[in-house]
Design a protein around this motif. Structure first.
Motif, mmCIF file in Angstrom:
data_model
loop_
_atom_site.group_PDB
_atom_site.id
_atom_site.type_symbol
_atom_site.label_atom_id
_atom_site.label_comp_id
_atom_site.label_asym_id
_atom_site.label_seq_id
_atom_site.Cartn_x
_atom_site.Cartn_y
_atom_site.Cartn_z
ATOM 1 N N ALA A 16 43.606 39.883 19.685
ATOM 2 C CA ALA A 16 44.173 38.636 19.161
ATOM 3 C C ALA A 16 43.269 37.447 19.473
ATOM 4 O O ALA A 16 43.034 36.583 18.616
ATOM 5 C CB ALA A 16 45.568 38.417 19.748
ATOM 6 N N TYR A 17 42.747 37.404 20.686
ATOM 7 C CA TYR A 17 41.897 36.273 21.081
ATOM 8 C C TYR A 17 40.521 36.365 20.424
ATOM 9 O O TYR A 17 39.936 35.344 20.064
ATOM 10 C CB TYR A 17 41.770 36.216 22.605
ATOM 11 N N ALA A 18 40.003 37.584 20.284
ATOM 12 C CA ALA A 18 38.704 37.751 19.626
ATOM 13 C C ALA A 18 38.779 37.291 18.178
ATOM 14 O O ALA A 18 37.864 36.640 17.648
ATOM 15 C CB ALA A 18 38.260 39.200 19.703
ATOM 16 N N GLN A 19 39.884 37.622 17.496
ATOM 17 C CA GLN A 19 40.052 37.217 16.099
ATOM 18 C C GLN A 19 40.179 35.696 15.990
ATOM 19 O O GLN A 19 39.583 35.063 15.118
ATOM 20 C CB GLN A 19 41.288 37.889 15.512
ATOM 21 N N ALA A 20 40.956 35.077 16.913
ATOM 22 C CA ALA A 20 41.173 33.628 16.856
ATOM 23 C C ALA A 20 39.906 32.856 17.208
ATOM 24 O O ALA A 20 39.632 31.795 16.638
ATOM 25 C CB ALA A 20 42.304 33.233 17.803
ATOM 26 N N ALA A 21 39.109 33.387 18.131
ATOM 27 C CA ALA A 21 37.904 32.674 18.581
ATOM 28 C C ALA A 21 36.719 32.880 17.650
ATOM 29 O O ALA A 21 35.822 32.029 17.582
ATOM 30 C CB ALA A 21 37.539 33.124 19.991
ATOM 31 N N GLY A 22 36.684 33.994 16.962
ATOM 32 C CA GLY A 22 35.583 34.264 16.043
ATOM 33 C C GLY A 22 34.258 34.409 16.768
ATOM 34 O O GLY A 22 34.168 35.056 17.819
ATOM 35 N N VAL A 23 33.201 33.767 16.259
ATOM 36 C CA VAL A 23 31.862 33.928 16.835
ATOM 37 C C VAL A 23 31.740 33.271 18.201
ATOM 38 O O VAL A 23 30.774 33.512 18.928
ATOM 39 C CB VAL A 23 30.795 33.341 15.891
ATOM 40 N N ALA A 24 32.728 32.431 18.556
ATOM 41 C CA ALA A 24 32.673 31.752 19.857
ATOM 42 C C ALA A 24 33.189 32.642 20.981
ATOM 43 O O ALA A 24 33.104 32.266 22.160
ATOM 44 C CB ALA A 24 33.497 30.460 19.813
ATOM 45 N N TYR A 25 33.684 33.844 20.649
ATOM 46 C CA TYR A 25 34.333 34.711 21.638
ATOM 47 C C TYR A 25 33.326 35.344 22.598
ATOM 48 O O TYR A 25 32.269 35.835 22.189
ATOM 49 C CB TYR A 25 35.101 35.809 20.899
ATOM 50 N N MET A 26 33.668 35.301 23.896
ATOM 51 C CA MET A 26 32.835 35.916 24.941
ATOM 52 C C MET A 26 33.738 36.763 25.841
ATOM 53 O O MET A 26 34.532 36.212 26.611
ATOM 54 C CB MET A 26 32.137 34.842 25.784
ATOM 55 N N PRO A 27 33.666 38.095 25.765
ATOM 56 C CA PRO A 27 34.513 38.929 26.626
ATOM 57 C C PRO A 27 33.964 39.000 28.051
ATOM 58 O O PRO A 27 32.752 39.069 28.266
ATOM 59 C CB PRO A 27 34.443 40.301 25.948
ATOM 60 N N LEU A 28 34.858 38.951 29.021
ATOM 61 C CA LEU A 28 34.499 39.097 30.431
ATOM 62 C C LEU A 28 35.421 40.114 31.074
ATOM 63 O O LEU A 28 36.592 40.236 30.680
ATOM 64 C CB LEU A 28 34.626 37.753 31.173
ATOM 65 N N PRO A 29 34.947 40.843 32.079
ATOM 66 C CA PRO A 29 35.815 41.797 32.763
ATOM 67 C C PRO A 29 36.861 41.074 33.605
ATOM 68 O O PRO A 29 36.764 39.860 33.837
ATOM 69 C CB PRO A 29 34.837 42.581 33.646
ATOM 70 N N ALA A 30 37.830 41.812 34.078
ATOM 71 C CA ALA A 30 38.847 41.223 34.948
ATOM 72 C C ALA A 30 38.196 40.716 36.224
ATOM 73 O O ALA A 30 37.307 41.377 36.777
ATOM 74 C CB ALA A 30 39.916 42.260 35.279
ATOM 75 N N PRO A 31 38.593 39.543 36.712
ATOM 76 C CA PRO A 31 38.000 39.022 37.946
ATOM 77 C C PRO A 31 38.319 39.910 39.136
ATOM 78 O O PRO A 31 39.417 40.466 39.232
ATOM 79 C CB PRO A 31 38.642 37.636 38.094
ATOM 80 N N GLU A 32 37.346 40.045 40.026
ATOM 81 C CA GLU A 32 37.530 40.862 41.227
ATOM 82 C C GLU A 32 37.618 40.022 42.493
ATOM 83 O O GLU A 32 37.903 40.541 43.562
ATOM 84 C CB GLU A 32 36.376 41.863 41.342
ATOM 85 N N SER A 33 37.327 38.726 42.379
ATOM 86 C CA SER A 33 37.427 37.824 43.522
ATOM 87 C C SER A 33 37.774 36.445 43.020
ATOM 88 O O SER A 33 37.761 36.188 41.814
ATOM 89 C CB SER A 33 36.110 37.783 44.312
ATOM 90 N N GLU A 34 38.072 35.546 43.942
ATOM 91 C CA GLU A 34 38.414 34.176 43.562
ATOM 92 C C GLU A 34 37.182 33.288 43.426
ATOM 93 O O GLU A 34 37.298 32.090 43.215
ATOM 94 C CB GLU A 34 39.369 33.560 44.583
#
Length: 396
Positions: A16-34
């Motif tokens: 859903a977020y990838a479609q809404a963001a389009g070319v501006a989308y940047m996937p990141l893994p789940a955070p492992e620390s603060e």
């Protein structure tokens, strides 16, 4: 282009977020620390995104801690958070700097709306930064540096700042850059509501009106940026943030006085990078003078030793075997100001009334008045009691 990073999203949410963001989308893994640096390390050297969405469903507490750190270290990034229970996290998320909470079951239209609002806010922040960079700083930044503690940095910085503030109304701000043990507020008998981390958040947005509301006003008309309320509160402050703050303040004020911690920390170097007038402070002691020589050499190598430097000797008692001539020869630059031992200075610190404010006859005031006058506009001069002798014009 406004970049939109989404961290730790599950398959359905990610789509859903990838479609809404389009070319501006940047996937990141789940955070492992603060730590924001751990998350940003996955961007292969790219800068922080303008919009960051954190999926908090797996570990809400970690995401709240990360959001708070991210907001402090990268306040120009707009933060959103995906949550199963937005009502429960609402107030805590807002306090952590999150601009909006998006329900995990939000439909495509709701996601588009949330990202659209975040992008609009990010565009405003970007435009403010661009406008701020187009405006050249006009104020003088006077940074007080000493290699050793106990040289009287805070006394010199506060008295100099008060002198400028009284001579040219609404012209001067002092920044306490001793992040662990700064006591400028105490030396001025102030009880601040806002501290350096609060001011840095406003500076990052480029909003000068919001920034000024977070400055503490002294009775002399001096504006104050107090040190962090606790040593731990200063841990996340970067030299880049300090540099950005001083750039902004020097556009708004004629004089920015910076009190620093002993030595040359990264934060002090960040301040010196924006400094027009380094004020190099020492005592008449071999360790003090030797340490200041190293400071001079370091600043020269880093090309931060400007022609408007001021070498000041405090507690100028020659009975211990070191003279002003020794200082000149060791440093290779001339001492501009020698300040004799002042019996009234410790009491003035204890009561929070700088001697320049009191207008008393004192060796410190008499010695500092010419230095302060050299910083002031033509026709503005201080007498030996630190009082205004003549004023032909005021601040801009």
């Amino acid at each position: 282009m406004i970049r939109i990073a989404v961290a730790g999203a599950g398959p359905y949410v990610e789509a859903a977020y990838a479609q809404a963001a389009g070319v501006a989308y940047m996937p990141l893994p789940a955070p492992e620390s603060e730590s924001p640096s751990d998350l940003l390390g996955r961007l292969n050297g790219a800068s922080a995104p303008e919009v960051l969405v954190l999926d908090s469903r797996e570990d809400p507490e970690l995401c709240l801690s990360l959001a708070a750190r991210f907001s402090a270290e990268h306040p120009d990034t707009v933060l959103l958070m995906i949550a199963d229970d937005a009502e429960t996290l609402g107030l805590r998320a807002m306090r952590a700097g999150v601009k909006d909470l998006v329900p995990a079951d939000a439909d495509d239209h709701q996601v588009e709306q949330a990202l659209g609002s975040a992008v609009q806010l990010a565009e405003k922040l970007t435009a403010r930064h661009a406008a701020a960079h187009d405006q050249e700083p006009t104020g003088r930044v006077i940074t007080v540096v000493s290699p050793k503690g106990g040289a009287g940095k805070t006394t010199i910085a506060t008295n100099l700042a008060v002198a400028c503030a009284v001579a040219v109304p609404h012209s001067t701000v002092i920044v306490d850059l001793d992040l662990q043990f700064g006591d400028v507020a105490t030396a001025l008998n102030l009880t601040p509501e806002h501290f350096l981390p609060d001011v840095l958040q406003s500076a990052a947005s480029g909003d000068t009106i919001a920034l000024k509301t977070r400055l503490t006003l002294h009775e002399t008309g001096l504006y104050v940026v107090p040190a962090p309320e606790s040593p731990a509160a200063g841990d996340s402050i970067t030299s880049g943030q300090i540099s950005q703050l001083l750039q902004l303040l020097s556009r708004e004020f004629d004089y920015v006085v910076v009190d620093t911690s002993p030595g040359i920390s990264d934060h002090t170097l960040g301040a010196l990078d924006q400094t027009t007038d380094p004020l190099l402070l020492t005592t008449l002691s071999v360790p003090g003078v030797s340490g200041l020589r190293k400071v001079v050499d370091t600043l020269s190598v880093l090309q931060m030793f400007t022609g408007n430097y001021h070498v000041v000797v405090n507690f100028a008692d020659t009975s211990h075997g070191v003279t002003r001539k020794d200082v000149n020869e060791t440093l290779g630059v001339a001492v501009e100001t020698s300040i004799p031992v002042s019996k009234a200075a410790p009491a003035s610190l204890n009561v929070g009334v700088p001697l320049m404010q009191a207008g008393t006859r004192d060796p410190l005031v008499k010695a500092l008045a010419p230095l302060a006058s050299s910083l002031l506009p033509d026709g503005v001069d201080l007498d030996r009691r630190g009082r205004l002798r003549e004023r032909r014009r005021t601040s801009r």
